[in-house]
Design an enzyme around this catalytic site. Structure first.
Site, PDB file in Angstrom:
ATOM      1  N   LYS A 114       0.821  -1.213   0.000  1.00  0.00           N
ATOM      2  CA  LYS A 114       0.000   0.000   0.000  1.00  0.00           C
ATOM      3  C   LYS A 114       0.856   1.265   0.000  1.00  0.00           C
ATOM      4  O   LYS A 114       0.393   2.317  -0.419  1.00  0.00           O
ATOM      5  CB  LYS A 114      -0.959  -0.020   1.182  1.00  0.00           C
ATOM      6  CG  LYS A 114      -2.048  -1.082   1.007  1.00  0.00           C
ATOM      7  CD  LYS A 114      -3.099  -1.037   2.091  1.00  0.00           C
ATOM      8  CE  LYS A 114      -4.249  -1.979   1.796  1.00  0.00           C
ATOM      9  NZ  LYS A 114      -3.899  -3.405   2.021  1.00  0.00           N
TER      10      LYS A 114
HETATM   11  C1  LIG Z   1      -4.540  -4.486   1.381  1.00  0.00           C
HETATM   12  C2  LIG Z   1      -3.830  -5.764   1.256  1.00  0.00           C
HETATM   13  C3  LIG Z   1      -4.249  -6.765   0.340  1.00  0.00           C
HETATM   14  C4  LIG Z   1      -5.497  -6.618  -0.509  1.00  0.00           C
HETATM   15  O1  LIG Z   1      -5.348  -5.655  -1.538  1.00  0.00           O
HETATM   16  P1  LIG Z   1      -6.618  -5.082  -2.295  1.00  0.00           P
HETATM   17  O2  LIG Z   1      -6.094  -3.989  -3.161  1.00  0.00           O
HETATM   18  O3  LIG Z   1      -7.550  -4.560  -1.229  1.00  0.00           O
HETATM   19  O4  LIG Z   1      -7.244  -6.183  -3.072  1.00  0.00           O
HETATM   20  C5  LIG Z   1      -3.488  -7.913   0.227  1.00  0.00           C
HETATM   21  N1  LIG Z   1      -2.384  -8.101   0.986  1.00  0.00           N
HETATM   22  C6  LIG Z   1      -1.958  -7.180   1.878  1.00  0.00           C
HETATM   23  C7  LIG Z   1      -0.752  -7.469   2.696  1.00  0.00           C
HETATM   24  C8  LIG Z   1      -2.655  -5.978   2.047  1.00  0.00           C
HETATM   25  O5  LIG Z   1      -2.228  -5.067   2.934  1.00  0.00           O
END
Ligand SMILES: *Cc1c(COP(=O)(O)O)cnc(C)c1O
Length: 475
Positions: A114
């Site tokens: 993220k």
């Molecule tokens: C947020 C997150 C996801 C999911 O990603 P999306 O974009 O919501 O599908 C998967 N793995 C981790 C470690 C995350 O922080």
């Protein structure tokens, strides 16, 4: 480029407008009027570009309301080697000669993918708020990864404050320490006496009070933000070119998925002309998307039926960004999308079987897969044994689904969405030892923690926000 809502022809303005707004007024999500594409020669010209320049080439067609030199400067500041601890920003690592690759997206400040979009958002917010002489108070809810990525991105940004709700005592020790050790004056950590859904409900309740929202300039950084999706499309291109294949060769990707933001970014890259074959949507026990891609029926679950799993950032019953995908496969049919979402909102299934839309889904390259706690542990163990590489539980969900769908001779790129250090307990359970932690997080559990415990009460939350913003104005 103009943006429109997935639920109506309503214009939402240009990039800077959708950057700062959350949902469209009709409840839909922002989408560009059309998706620009790269021809084969234009694609070839992107090969070998350093990350910030590649990001510029991919994102520029969608961001035409910011002067070119400003956007370039922002991208160079965002995607700097000292922020992502790698000169490639998102290095691609082969797993032996298996044909599997890990796309490392988690070397940034909070150790989860993220950061890649959130860091961009932080710099972009600062730029647009400065230009408009506005301020923004971000109110969010987190079960772990979103909160820390948002806080690291907004640290020290003068025109932005972050109020982040998390369920008191329910995050991992590492995640708590990451957030609560941030003591900068624009970061407010609120540990709510409740579960994650309570946090989310309070955020919604505050947003439903239009007067309060306007008076205190409340905004959001949630995963429906178009700028986040767009920034994530870039690393699909980066991975593709890192493989150094002859022009036009197909590559498959596997994506650990929750809110469908990351995998939608892959779909966007594919729609722009990147030769992606399969795009795998990997789910955990919360397998609504798996069900959709295997049956053609989308049936969301109420929050109470969402299981708490060992890949917690994927514990989602209703994938917000999925609306963007359905809108795209109908050929931007907003009335159709609107109709479907009314059904979804009432808890009814959306059934695409026997319609042209289902053919469009099959042609889009997306396939679903799922895994369980036992699968996850087995995959972490097996990747460690075969390739001497520890992966986190979310990445393991993606690797498992990737291996199941691997095609001979076609590279399978698995997205690494977090480092194992973030989820020590599960990794320990899988391999019997604790993953290594980047130096800068050594002993973080012992750092001074600053946070406020609040009861699950919207009026108390509003009073807290008002009091702290007024205090900040006086000083
Ligand atoms: C947020 C997150 C996801 C999911 O990603 P999306 O974009 O919501 O599908 C998967 N793995 C981790 C470690 C995350 O922080």
């Amino acid at each position: 480029m103009k943006y429109v809502s997935t639920r109506g022809a309503q214009s939402l303005g240009r990039f800077s407008d959708v950057l700062l707004s959350g949902l469209a007024p009709d409840g839909g999500l922002a989408m560009p009027e059309f998706i620009p594409t790269f021809g084969p020669q234009e694609l070839e010209a992107l090969r070998g570009l350093p990350y910030p320049e590649l990001a510029f080439a991919v994102m520029r067609p969608f961001i035409d309301d910011v002067p070119e030199h400003d956007l370039r400067r922002i991208l160079h500041v965002t995607y700097a080697p000292d922020v992502f601890h790698s000169k490639d920003i998102t290095p691609l690592t082969p797993l032996g000669t298996s044909g599997l690759y890990l796309l490392e997206l988690s070397n940034g400040p909070s150790l989860a993918f993220k950061d890649i979009a959130m860091q961009f958002l932080g710099h972009m917010f600062e730029y647009v708020l400065e230009a408009r002489d506005e301020r923004l108070n971000i109110l969010g809810a987190t079960s772990g990864d979103t909160g820390s990525a948002a806080e690291y991105a907004m640290l020290g940004k003068g025109r932005v404050n972050v109020f982040m709700l998390s369920p008191h005592g329910r995050m991992s020790a590492f995640q708590q320490a990451q957030m609560f050790s941030l003591t900068e004056p624009n970061i407010f950590n609120i540990a709510l006496e409740g579960v994650f859904d309570d946090c989310q409900d309070l955020v919604k309740a505050v947003n439903a009070d239009a007067d309060f929202k306007a008076r205190f300039e409340i905004g959001a950084v949630n995963s429906i933000n178009w700028a986040r999706v767009l920034a994530q499309a870039v690393y699909y291109f980066k991975a593709y070119f890192a493989l150094n294949l002859p022009a036009g060769t197909e590559v498959d990707f596997s994506v650990p998925s929750g809110n469908f933001g990351n995998v939608f970014a892959g779909f966007l890259a594919r729609s722009m002309g990147l030769p992606i074959g399969q795009l795998l949507v990997a789910s955990n026990e919360n397998d609504v998307l798996y069900e959709f891609f295997s049956t053609g029926v989308y049936h969301v679950r109420p929050a109470a039926q969402v299981a708490a799993t060992s890949s917690p950032s994927m514990d989602i019953g209703k994938a917000s960004n999925f609306e963007r995908y359905l809108y795209a496969i109908t050929g931007n049919d907003a009335p159709q999308t609107h109709g479907w979402w009314q059904e979804v909102g009432q808890g009814r299934p959306v059934d695409l079987r026997g319609t042209p839309h289902w053919d469009a889904v099959k042609a889009s390259g997306l396939r679903g897969g799922r895994s369980t706690h036992t699968d996850r542990l087995g995959t972490i163990r097996s990747i460690d044994e075969r390739f001497a590489r520890l992966i986190d539980p979310h990445t393991a969900d993606g690797v498992l689904v990737g291996e199941r769908h691997q095609r001979p001779g076609v590279p399978m790129v698995c997205l690494e969405t977090a480092l194992p250090a973030k989820f020590e307990e599960t990794v320990q359970e899988a391999v019997g030892r604790t993953p290594e932690r980047p130096e800068r997080f050594a002993g973080i559990e012992h750092a001074r923690k600053v946070f406020e415990v609040l009861p699950n009460d919207v009026n108390r939350l509003k009073a807290y926000i008002a009091q702290h913003l007024q205090a900040a104005q006086r000083s």
